[in-house]
Each structure stands twice: as structure tokens, then as C-alpha cells.
Design an enzyme around this catalytic site. Structure first.
Site, PDB file in Angstrom:
ATOM      1  CB  THR A  59     132.845 -23.161  47.127  1.00 25.98           C
ATOM      2  OG1 THR A  59     133.566 -23.208  47.048  1.00 25.98           O
ATOM      3  CG2 THR A  59     131.987 -21.308  47.793  1.00 25.98           C
ATOM      4  CB  CYS A  60     128.013 -25.514  46.914  1.00 30.92           C
ATOM      5  SG  CYS A  60     128.417 -26.005  45.517  1.00 30.92           S
ATOM      6  CB  ALA A  61     129.082 -27.726  52.395  1.00 33.09           C
TER       7      ALA A  61
END
Length: 166
Positions: A59-61
Site C-alpha cells: 500500500t505504501c509503495a
């Protein structure tokens, strides 16, 4: 203190995001070249602070990829991707992905950004990492939008952040 969830389990942050309409708090973060960057370095630009736990999660990526894509079409706007990952991890990820429309910054040295913006986790398995949040700052240094994502595994509301830039 704010509460969010991680896969449905409640976790807490050290505070609350700054209020809309307030002056953005200054910060000292480390860039991928190991230089120190402050809010003043971006003076005169609109800013999107894309804050997240770790570049090495899906999700961060994806948030970095999405804001990189959106940033290429924005005038006078910088997207700052902020986590406690080492600057080397940010550099590796953006280099491998070919992302050059975002500025990667790390709060690894002393965690002062997380404390100042109220986004460091103080409970749960992500304790000491940063809560997934977005802060939009106008060219005068005033906060125009904030979002602390209520379920950490979810992506932020990109359209709301981008709308605050117009």
C-alpha cells in the site's frame, strides 16, 4: 492522540494532524543524498505530504507510485513521501521504479516529524513507524487538507488531496 486500525485492530498515534487553516509546522527530514531538508526548502510551492509506515509494503509503495503519476501533471507542487525508512530504501525503491516526480524523505534520525505532526504510532505492531496520512500545504505554508487513513492497510483518498491543490 488519534486512533486508527490495522486489519481491524485499534492502534494509537502520538497526537492529531495539524488543523486545516493553521500554519504548517516546520520539520527536519533526511533526503536520499543524506542532506537535511526543512519546510523552508520548499517555500513558495504547494506541498503534498504523503506519510506512510514503510516503502517496503504494497500500500505504501502504491501511494508513492500514484502520487508520482499525479505530481507529473501538477504545477508549482512538490510531493514529499515521508516515512522512517532509511534514505537508502527510498532511493532503491524510487530508482527501481523509475519514480522521479516525488521527493523521498526520512524521519529516521530522531522521529521529530512524527511527533510534531502527531503521526507516529505509539501502540501496536507498527509502534514507532508513521501512520498513513496526507497533509496538503499551500504555497503560503497554510494547511488546506489533512487525512489520517482510518484503516492503515487502505490507500489515502488521492482525489481529495489533489482537489485541495486547485
Amino acid at each position: 492522540m488519534a486512533t486508527v486500525t490495522l486489519k481491524g485492530n485499534t492502534i494509537e498515534t502520538s497526537g492529531n494532524l495539524p488543523k486545516i487553516g493553521s500554519k504548517a509546522p516546520d520539520f527536519k527530514l533526511t533526503a536520499t543524498d543524506l542532506s537535511t531538508r526543512t519546510l523552508n526548502d520548499f517555500k513558495g510551492h504547494q506541498l503534498v505530504l504523503n506519510i506512510f509506515p514503510s516503502i517496503d509494503t504494497g500500500t505504501c509503495a502504491q501511494s508513492v507510485r500514484q502520487f508520482n503519476k499525479e505530481a507529473s501533471e501538477l504545477k508549482n507542487t512538490k510531493v514529499l513521501c515521508i516515512s522512517k525508512d532509511l534514505p537508502f530504501a527510498h532511493s532503491r525503491f524510487c530508482g527501481a521504479e523509475g519514480l522521479n516526480n516525488v521527493v523521498s524523505l526520512s524521519d529516521y534520525k530522531n522521529g521529530s516529524f512524527g511527533k510534531t505532526y502527531g503521526v507516529d504510532f505509539i501502540t501496536g505492531p507498527l509502534e514507532s513507524l508513521l501512520s498513513r496520512s496526507v497533509v496538503v500545504i499551500d504555497e503560503h505554508g497554510i494547511i488546506t487538507h489533512t487525512e489520517q487513513v482510518s484503516e492503515t492497510v487502505n490507500e489515502p483518498d488521492y482525489s481529495a488531496a489533489l482537489k485541495a491543490l486547485k
